[in-house]
Design an enzyme around this catalytic site. Structure first.
Site, PDB file in Angstrom:
ATOM      1  N   ASP A 247      -1.419   4.747  -6.436  1.00 13.50           N
ATOM      2  CA  ASP A 247       0.019   4.577  -6.211  1.00 13.50           C
ATOM      3  C   ASP A 247       0.837   5.719  -6.788  1.00 13.50           C
ATOM      4  OD1 ASP A 247      -1.175   1.679  -6.123  1.00 13.50           O
ATOM      5  OD2 ASP A 247       0.699   1.706  -4.981  1.00 13.50           O
TER       6      ASP A 247
ATOM      7  N   ASN B  38      -3.019   2.612 -10.171  1.00 12.54           N
ATOM      8  CA  ASN B  38      -3.469   1.872  -8.980  1.00 12.54           C
ATOM      9  C   ASN B  38      -3.417   0.388  -9.351  1.00 12.54           C
ATOM     10  OD1 ASN B  38      -4.476   1.930  -6.219  1.00 12.54           O
ATOM     11  ND2 ASN B  38      -6.394   1.169  -7.043  1.00 12.54           N
TER      12      ASN B  38
ATOM     13  N   GLY C 181       0.865  -1.175   0.000  1.00 13.69           N
ATOM     14  CA  GLY C 181       0.000   0.000   0.000  1.00 13.69           C
ATOM     15  C   GLY C 181       0.902   1.225   0.000  1.00 13.69           C
TER      16      GLY C 181
HETATM   17  O1  MRU Z   1       0.594  -3.963  -4.580  1.00 13.49           O
HETATM   18  P1  MRU Z   1      -0.035  -3.224  -3.443  1.00 13.49           P
HETATM   19  O2  MRU Z   1      -0.857  -4.087  -2.550  1.00 13.49           O
HETATM   20  O3  MRU Z   1       0.987  -2.402  -2.673  1.00 13.49           O
HETATM   21  O4  MRU Z   1      -1.016  -2.206  -4.142  1.00 13.49           O
HETATM   22  C1  MRU Z   1      -1.811  -1.379  -3.349  1.00 13.49           C
HETATM   23  C2  MRU Z   1      -2.696  -0.506  -4.117  1.00 13.49           C
HETATM   24  O5  MRU Z   1      -2.768  -0.545  -5.327  1.00 13.49           O
HETATM   25  C3  MRU Z   1      -3.461   0.514  -3.324  1.00 13.49           C
HETATM   26  O6  MRU Z   1      -4.705   0.757  -3.888  1.00 13.49           O
HETATM   27  C4  MRU Z   1      -2.656   1.826  -3.312  1.00 13.49           C
HETATM   28  O7  MRU Z   1      -1.338   1.586  -2.908  1.00 13.49           O
HETATM   29  C5  MRU Z   1      -3.260   2.828  -2.416  1.00 13.49           C
HETATM   30  S1  MRU Z   1      -3.058   2.427  -0.721  1.00 13.49           S
HETATM   31  C6  MRU Z   1      -3.766   3.642   0.212  1.00 13.49           C
END
Ligand code: MRU
Length: 352
Positions: A243, A253, A52
């Site tokens: 992201d 995202n 995240g």
């Molecule tokens: O691969 P991840 O689990 O790190 O991806 C997370 C996401 O895509 C979330 O939607 C994004 O980081 C926003 S977290 C507030």
């Protein structure tokens, strides 16, 4: 209780180490791990023990302290220590490429190192103070995002979300799920539909987990089902995290977000991004410039260690993120209010 983990941080600096929720084992286990070394933190980020965008940022900031502690044990010359640590900081930024919060938070630590007038011990103390400040700010920012977002949630709404942009993707409260939490505190008739989010299943494993812990009604669906429920009139709005957001509003995202946005547009359903300003990368003009992480093929070919396809004679591709074009985004909910199109203008103005 509508504030899961309000007193517990997903990631927290403790004296000499970083304590974090191990997100690889949720929902089977809910446990904390202590990360005590710089390389160990790099691996924790890459292997998604912490994940995240905002949580990864804090992890990166902690990683710099861990490297600094290690450097102090073997380097006594201050200039040499600073040079070594700045190299490690650049290395830490490469642990995951898409979420810009990582680069943002590590850059905040680099500023501390470069501006410090202290000796090695003093630099380490300043890095710790800065990291704890970033942790506390993250929760405050998310609460503001939640409150702005709650204003656009219709009464009794069903909110679709993709991946996990919750307390567990941040230090606490969450961005997209921060909006849900703030809205639910005002209106307990709202509910959430959570996309499973293949391949890593953050929606199934993590979003449903934290919403169920808070007693917020949540329905799990698989990724391909969203347009079916939209057509039936069962989804009132979509809120997802981000992201990296380019200067024109294009938003990276979790993979699959773009599909949800297209379906929402087709069905005239508002599609919101919820993210802190630290997720906006004004140095890039459009989403075309956002680096997309390629992850291991095993995430696609296996579920829980078991193959779901023949392992020979099948090609696999696994981009971790996609980019939703700004035309599909109704608004970007930030800690300073909701940005609306034209995003080039609204994003430029918020940074002025
Ligand atoms: O691969 P991840 O689990 O790190 O991806 C997370 C996401 O895509 C979330 O939607 C994004 O980081 C926003 S977290 C507030």
């Amino acid at each position: 209780m509508t504030d899961f983990k309000s007193k517990i941080k997903t990631i927290e600096w403790i004296d000499t180490y970083s304590k974090m929720v191990d997100q690889t084992v949720i929902p089977y286990e809910y446990k904390f791990v202590n990360i005590t070394g710089g390389q160990e933190m790099f691996d924790a980020i890459r292997n998604m023990i912490v994940r995240g965008a905002p949580a990864i940022g804090i992890a990166g900031a902690h990683g710099i302290i861990l490297f600094a502690q290690e450097g102090a044990e073997k380097i006594s010359d201050r200039n040499e220590f600073v040079k070594w640590l700045l190299e490690k900081a650049e290395y830490m930024k490469t642990s995951r490429p898409t979420a810009v919060n990582l680069m943002w938070a590590v850059d905040k630590q680099i500023d501390v190192i470069k501006n410090s007038k202290s000796d090695i011990k003093g630099i380490i103390e300043e890095l710790k103070t800065n990291a704890v400040r970033l942790e506390n700010e993250d929760i405050e920012i998310n609460k503001k995002i939640g409150d702005y977002g709650a204003e656009v949630v219709p009464k009794g709404a069903t909110i679709l979300t993709h991946c996990n942009a919750g307390a567990l993707a941040t230090v606490g409260y969450g961005t997209a799920l921060g909006v849900v939490r703030s809205a639910y505190a005002k209106d307990n008739t709202i509910q959430v539909f959570a996309d499973e989010t293949r391949p890593r299943q953050q929606g199934a494993r993590i979003t449903t987990f934290e919403l169920a812990m808070d007693g917020i009604p949540v329905t799990l669906i698989t990724d391909g089902m969203c347009s079916y429920f939209m057509k039936k009139g069962m989804i009132d709005m979509v809120v997802v995290g981000a992201d990296r957001i380019a200067a024109n509003g294009d938003t990276a995202n979790k993979i699959g977000t773009y599909t949800v946005a297209i379906a929402a547009k087709y069905h005239n359903i508002p599609f919101y991004i919820a993210a802190p300003l630290s997720t906006i990368d004004i140095s890039i003009k459009s989403g075309d410039e956002i680096p997309i992480e390629e992850r291991s093929h095993e995430e696609v070919t296996h579920i829980n260690g078991k193959p779901v396809c023949p392992l020979k004679g099948v090609n696999v591709i696994n981009p971790g993120f996609d980019v939703t074009p700004h035309e599909l985004i109704t608004g970007i909910i930030t800690e300073k209010g909701i940005l609306r199109p034209d995003y080039v203008k609204s994003i430029r103005e918020i940074f002025e």
